[in-house]
Design a protein around this motif. Structure first.
Motif, mmCIF file in Angstrom:
data_model
loop_
_atom_site.group_PDB
_atom_site.id
_atom_site.type_symbol
_atom_site.label_atom_id
_atom_site.label_comp_id
_atom_site.label_asym_id
_atom_site.label_seq_id
_atom_site.Cartn_x
_atom_site.Cartn_y
_atom_site.Cartn_z
ATOM 1 N N VAL A 53 2.893 10.602 2.984
ATOM 2 C CA VAL A 53 2.779 9.404 2.151
ATOM 3 C C VAL A 53 1.421 8.760 2.418
ATOM 4 N N GLY A 54 0.573 8.716 1.397
ATOM 5 C CA GLY A 54 -0.732 8.092 1.531
ATOM 6 C C GLY A 54 -0.698 6.619 1.182
ATOM 7 N N GLY A 55 -1.870 5.985 1.168
ATOM 8 C CA GLY A 55 -1.957 4.575 0.809
ATOM 9 C C GLY A 55 -1.882 4.368 -0.695
ATOM 10 N N LEU A 56 -1.695 3.124 -1.095
ATOM 11 C CA LEU A 56 -1.679 2.773 -2.512
ATOM 12 C C LEU A 56 -3.101 2.615 -3.026
ATOM 13 N N ASP A 57 -3.311 2.902 -4.307
ATOM 14 C CA ASP A 57 -4.628 2.662 -4.898
ATOM 15 C C ASP A 57 -4.791 1.175 -5.203
ATOM 16 N N ASP A 58 -6.007 0.782 -5.572
ATOM 17 C CA ASP A 58 -6.302 -0.636 -5.773
ATOM 18 C C ASP A 58 -5.469 -1.249 -6.891
ATOM 19 N N ASP A 59 -5.233 -0.512 -7.964
ATOM 20 C CA ASP A 59 -4.439 -1.048 -9.074
ATOM 21 C C ASP A 59 -3.010 -1.337 -8.630
ATOM 22 N N SER A 60 -2.437 -0.437 -7.821
ATOM 23 C CA SER A 60 -1.077 -0.652 -7.334
ATOM 24 C C SER A 60 -1.011 -1.843 -6.380
ATOM 25 N N LEU A 61 -2.034 -1.985 -5.535
ATOM 26 C CA LEU A 61 -2.074 -3.134 -4.631
ATOM 27 C C LEU A 61 -2.235 -4.436 -5.405
ATOM 28 N N ARG A 62 -3.027 -4.405 -6.460
ATOM 29 C CA ARG A 62 -3.202 -5.606 -7.285
ATOM 30 C C ARG A 62 -1.871 -5.992 -7.940
ATOM 31 N N GLU A 63 -1.137 -4.992 -8.433
ATOM 32 C CA GLU A 63 0.166 -5.272 -9.037
ATOM 33 C C GLU A 63 1.116 -5.865 -8.008
ATOM 34 N N LEU A 64 1.078 -5.330 -6.783
ATOM 35 C CA LEU A 64 1.923 -5.850 -5.714
ATOM 36 C C LEU A 64 1.530 -7.289 -5.374
ATOM 37 N N LEU A 65 0.227 -7.567 -5.343
ATOM 38 C CA LEU A 65 -0.246 -8.925 -5.039
ATOM 39 C C LEU A 65 0.210 -9.902 -6.122
ATOM 40 N N ILE A 66 0.131 -9.490 -7.372
ATOM 41 C CA ILE A 66 0.582 -10.346 -8.481
ATOM 42 C C ILE A 66 2.064 -10.652 -8.346
ATOM 43 N N ARG A 67 2.862 -9.638 -8.020
ATOM 44 C CA ARG A 67 4.307 -9.844 -7.876
ATOM 45 C C ARG A 67 4.620 -10.796 -6.722
ATOM 46 N N GLN A 68 3.776 -10.774 -5.704
ATOM 47 C CA GLN A 68 4.048 -11.568 -4.511
ATOM 48 C C GLN A 68 3.571 -13.015 -4.642
ATOM 49 N N VAL A 69 2.387 -13.229 -5.230
ATOM 50 C CA VAL A 69 1.820 -14.587 -5.245
ATOM 51 C C VAL A 69 1.672 -15.162 -6.654
ATOM 52 N N CYS A 88 -7.188 -4.585 2.755
ATOM 53 C CA CYS A 88 -5.910 -3.944 3.061
ATOM 54 C C CYS A 88 -6.034 -2.427 3.151
ATOM 55 N N GLY A 89 -7.056 -1.858 2.522
ATOM 56 C CA GLY A 89 -7.325 -0.427 2.655
ATOM 57 C C GLY A 89 -6.171 0.468 2.250
ATOM 58 N N GLY A 90 -5.413 0.080 1.236
ATOM 59 C CA GLY A 90 -4.321 0.928 0.763
ATOM 60 C C GLY A 90 -3.002 0.727 1.465
ATOM 61 N N LEU A 91 -2.943 -0.147 2.472
ATOM 62 C CA LEU A 91 -1.710 -0.339 3.243
ATOM 63 C C LEU A 91 -0.832 -1.405 2.591
ATOM 64 N N PRO A 92 0.318 -1.019 2.052
ATOM 65 C CA PRO A 92 1.196 -2.023 1.435
ATOM 66 C C PRO A 92 1.701 -3.049 2.434
ATOM 67 N N LEU A 97 1.971 -8.755 4.077
ATOM 68 C CA LEU A 97 1.845 -9.783 5.108
ATOM 69 C C LEU A 97 0.883 -10.885 4.662
ATOM 70 N N VAL A 98 -0.239 -10.495 4.073
ATOM 71 C CA VAL A 98 -1.186 -11.488 3.566
ATOM 72 C C VAL A 98 -0.547 -12.301 2.443
ATOM 73 N N ALA A 99 0.161 -11.623 1.548
ATOM 74 C CA ALA A 99 0.807 -12.304 0.432
ATOM 75 C C ALA A 99 1.870 -13.281 0.925
ATOM 76 N N ALA A 100 2.598 -12.889 1.980
ATOM 77 C CA ALA A 100 3.622 -13.790 2.522
ATOM 78 C C ALA A 100 2.994 -15.070 3.047
ATOM 79 N N ARG A 101 1.838 -14.978 3.641
ATOM 80 C CA ARG A 101 1.160 -16.174 4.153
ATOM 81 C C ARG A 101 0.642 -17.029 3.008
ATOM 82 N N LEU A 102 0.181 -16.392 1.930
ATOM 83 C CA LEU A 102 -0.265 -17.148 0.762
ATOM 84 C C LEU A 102 0.898 -17.867 0.084
ATOM 85 N N ARG A 103 2.063 -17.209 0.040
ATOM 86 C CA ARG A 103 3.237 -17.858 -0.547
ATOM 87 C C ARG A 103 3.680 -19.048 0.296
ATOM 88 N N ALA A 104 3.590 -18.910 1.610
ATOM 89 C CA ALA A 104 4.026 -19.985 2.499
ATOM 90 C C ALA A 104 3.031 -21.143 2.534
#
Length: 303
Positions: A53-69, A88-92, A97-104
């Motif tokens: 299992v490799g890292g996520l690409d930038d588009d997938s990370l951006r989608e994850l960030l949008i869903r989180q914050v 984040c270098g592809g690490l979900p 973790l960064v998104a959780a801090r932004l939400r809080a």
């Protein structure tokens, strides 16, 4: 356990397995059931199909960030969002973790957090990226642990296959084994295949930061200077050999009986395993690794 599986369709998930011996008794062997195993290292299970299992690409990370914050915060600060995603270098896990801090901390801007991102910022509550790296580091052999942090002395992001040899003062033939052990532990990535110097490797940026901390904590300044000197000696040996191959009239000063052009000490001046790294294309070696050698000299003499 196995009696309870009989007559059922069960998916068994074994997370963060340490060895084949640990998981083999728990494999779901009854018809209609299956086992999913996650591990930091290849387990060598003959019964298993291996997926990396490799890292996520930038588009997938951006989608994850949008869903989180939220889409608005990301759209309002696109440059800061890109900076966070790159860090984040592809690490979900890192992004979550960064998104959780932004939400809080809804009063934070993305730029405020992006401007101070370091390994310690990738945390939320008691979950930290640092701890995930530390577990893999603790499982290494003593030799691989030392190689892990000494490799941060190599003068480029992409590291040569032979690099652990002078850093650890071990035979060049053993260096690829050390590199692959770090790859198996998910602490190094293969960066590509070199033409003459074998496979190249690199750190994930967050893993490199952890390795640099280990270097400062576990190697004295004298030990770091000695490792740098051996690495510089290997570069000097290869540079003089590559120059000699391009022009045989140029003497190899590091050989026994030769006159050293400076007080610099060569490393393994007649080691065929080392010299082979410059043999296939000495001109290319001089052009590519000459820059690395220059950066190494600068680091060795930096105040």
């Amino acid at each position: 356990y196995h009696d309870r599986l009989v007559g059922r369709r069960v998916l068994v998930v074994l997370d963060d397995a340490k060895s084949a011996a640990q998981v083999r008794p728990l494999l779901a062997r009854v018809r209609g059931s299956a086992t999913v195993i996650t591990s930091r290292r290849p387990l060598g299970l003959l019964e298993a199909d291996l997926f990396t299992v490799g890292g996520l690409d930038d588009d997938s990370l951006r989608e994850l960030l949008i869903r989180q914050v939220g889409a608005k915060r990301v759209a309002d600060e696109p440059d800061a969002a890109r900076q966070i995603i790159r860090a984040c270098g592809g690490l979900p896990l890192a992004l979550r973790l960064v998104a959780a801090r932004l939400r809080a901390n809804k009063h934070w801007t993305l730029a405020e957090l992006a401007g101070r991102l370091s390994l310690d910022e990738f945390r939320s509550g008691d979950v930290r990226v640092r701890d995930a790296i530390a577990v893999s580091y603790a499982d290494l052999s003593p030799r691989s642990r030392r190689a892990f942090h000494l490799l941060t002395l190599f003068p480029s992001v992409s590291m040569r296959e032979w690099a652990p040899a002078p850093l650890l003062d071990i035979p060049v033939a053993e260096a690829p084994l050390v590199m692959e052990d770090l790859v198996d532990a998910q602490l190094l990535e293969r960066a590509g295949r070199g033409t003459s110097s074998g496979t190249e490797y690199r750190f994930h940026s967050l893993v490199r930061e952890y390795a640099e901390e280990c270097l400062a904590a576990e190697e004295t300044p004298e030990e770091q200077r000695a490792a740098l000197a051996r690495l510089g000696g290997a570069f000097l040996t290869l540079a003089e050999y590559a120059e000699h191959l391009t022009d045989p009239t140029v003497p190899r000063h590091g050989r026994a009986g030769g006159a050293l052009p400076s007080r610099a000490e060569h490393w393994h001046v007649d080691d065929p395993d080392l010299l082979r790294c410059a043999e296939d294309s000495p001109t290319r070696w001089l052009l590519a690794d000459g820059r690395r050698a220059g950066r190494l000299v600068y680091r060795a003499h930096a105040p």
